[in-house]
Design an enzyme around this catalytic site. Structure first.
Site, PDB file in Angstrom:
ATOM      1  N   LYS A  11     -23.612  83.576  73.787  1.00 42.82           N
ATOM      2  CA  LYS A  11     -23.728  82.832  72.539  1.00 42.82           C
ATOM      3  C   LYS A  11     -23.449  83.774  71.382  1.00 42.82           C
ATOM      4  O   LYS A  11     -23.895  84.924  71.404  1.00 42.82           O
ATOM      5  CB  LYS A  11     -25.138  82.251  72.415  1.00 42.82           C
TER       6      LYS A  11
ATOM      7  N   LYS B   7     -19.772  67.535  79.296  1.00 38.94           N
ATOM      8  CA  LYS B   7     -21.209  67.388  79.549  1.00 38.94           C
ATOM      9  C   LYS B   7     -21.507  65.912  79.728  1.00 38.94           C
ATOM     10  O   LYS B   7     -21.157  65.095  78.865  1.00 38.94           O
ATOM     11  CB  LYS B   7     -22.025  67.937  78.381  1.00 38.94           C
TER      12      LYS B   7
ATOM     13  N   GLY C 299     -23.716  72.714  80.461  1.00 34.11           N
ATOM     14  CA  GLY C 299     -25.129  72.471  80.759  1.00 34.11           C
ATOM     15  C   GLY C 299     -25.941  72.318  79.493  1.00 34.11           C
ATOM     16  O   GLY C 299     -25.505  72.718  78.407  1.00 34.11           O
TER      17      GLY C 299
ATOM     18  N   SER D 258     -24.588  80.997  81.110  1.00 35.76           N
ATOM     19  CA  SER D 258     -24.601  81.030  79.655  1.00 35.76           C
ATOM     20  C   SER D 258     -25.798  81.878  79.251  1.00 35.76           C
ATOM     21  O   SER D 258     -26.925  81.583  79.645  1.00 35.76           O
ATOM     22  CB  SER D 258     -24.743  79.596  79.132  1.00 35.76           C
TER      23      SER D 258
END
Ligand code: OSB
Ligand code: MG
Length: 377
Positions: free
Chosen positions: A168, A267, A295, A140
């Protein structure tokens, strides 16, 4: 197993590089580590709350109070048949799944260590081998100052072998950025995570992302919404992956019924631990919805728990489970989490979460410590 005491430690660990999402930029993590002690054996867990209540309602300071004043006192002094019991004993605490889940995960680790089992075996109900010995890994990558910096980061991660790239996005850092990344990396599996930065009124903009062949778009709409996601999914070719809005297995059932997405990010903290994560996994598996392990910028203990979780059979997509060194100069576990050249993590057969605590370094980064003991002890 009789739970004799629970030790909470708050750590301060600077990230090697800031991590920016649509809701904030983080330079340093304030992580709570949970140690659960029974008959000379310790189990370890990590509370994955962020530094501010921006991802969800939890944050370090509040999670500490919930863990110390509400979760730990309901577990300490009890004789538990199984780590499964922790969820039931704390379920009446509304929300605060990360605080509950960090303690629950520590009890699973304790249970595994008491039996000499690896954690993956314990959570899967004693199976002889995990559904997969190598966890497929993605990364990520946060919002950068420039697209060129983002391209540089993607190049680094691809040469390290990672199997997919998540970026993102937020309003103003979306279609044009993804277009440039797709032009530069035509074949790479790419996805985007909006962390709830859009509303249904942005459907035309989000529809433009269909042109770039993303494997999924993660949580585009509100953190607590399922209904608008269903309306959006009906308009998008790109599969929606749900993160923030799925906090229980029941939420997943509702989301699947409404066709609010085609993939779920699980998660451990967000759902309150392994018990609920497994139920959620099973609901998705039965409905043909693939899952992957998300995560929360975890230190080594949380990272190792994620690896164990990702051995369950329906974790078929690469997760946001990556090497320690992407986040930390030095991790609190030894060895640190490492990836293979083809972007996987090899699962260990060692007891519990499979790594050693680096006690010296743990002490070094601890800024607060509190023990909750059974009454009269
Ligand atoms: O939405 O997946 C998310 C980090 C902090 C808060 C939310 C998210 C993330 C990540 C990081 O994407 C994943 C990682 O730990 O590598
Ligand atoms: Mg997400």
């Amino acid at each position: 197993m009789k739970i004799e005491r629970i030790v909470l430690r708050q750590l301060r660990m600077p990230l090697v590089h800031f991590f920016e999402t649509s809701f904030s930029r983080t330079y340093e993590r304030n992580i709570i580590i949970v140690e659960v002690v029974s008959e000379g054996v310790s189990g370890w867990g990590e509370i994955t709350a962020g530094e501010h209540p921006f991802y969800n309602e939890e944050w370090t300071a509040a999670a500490w109070i919930i863990a110390q004043d509400y979760v730990a006192p309901r577990i300490v002094g009890k004789v538990l048949d199984s780590a499964e019991d922790v969820n039931g004993l704390t379920r009446h605490i509304r929300g605060h799944n990360m605080a509950r889940g960090g303690v629950e995960a520590a009890v699973w680790d304790l249970q595994a260590r008491r039996k000499g089992n690896p954690l993956w075996k314990e959570i899967a109900g004693g199976v002889a081998s995990p559904a997969r010995r190598e966890i497929p890994c993605g990364v990520s990558i946060g919002i950068q100052n420039t697209v060129d910096e983002l391209i540089g980061k993607i190049e680094t991660e691809l040469s390290a072998g990672y199997q997919r790239i998540k970026m993102k996005i937020k309003p103003g850092w979306d279609v044009d950025v993804i277009r440039r990344i797709r032009e530069r990396f035509p074949k790479t599996p790419l996805m985007a995570d909006a962390n709830s930065a859009y509303t249904l009124a942005d459907a035309p903009l989000l529809k433009q992302l269909d042109a770039f062949g993303l494997t999924m778009i993660e949580q585009p709409l509100a953190h607590d919404d399922i209904i608008d996601h269903a309306a959006l999914q009906a308009q998008l070719a790109t599969p929606i992956c749900l993160d923030e809005c799925i906090r229980t297995a029941h939420h997943a059932e509702q989301a699947i019924r409404l066709k609010a997405g085609r993939i779920v990010n699980i998660k451990l903290g967000r759902v309150g631990g392994f018990g609920e994560a497994k139920r959620l996994h099973d609901v998705c598996q039965a409905a043909g919805i693939p899952v992957w392990c998300g995560g929360m910028l975890e230190a080594g203990i949380g990272r190792a728990h994620n690896i164990a979780l990702a051995t369950l059979p329906n974790f078929t997509l690469p997760g946001d489970v990556s090497a320690s060194k992407r986040y930390w100069k030095r991790d609190i576990i030894a060895p640190e989490v490492q990836t293979t050249a083809h972007g996987t993590i090899v699962v260990t057969d060692k007891p519990g979460f499979g790594y050693e605590i680096d006690q010296d370094f743990l002490r070094h980064v601890t800024v607060r410590e509190e023990t909750v003991s059974a009454k009269g002890q």
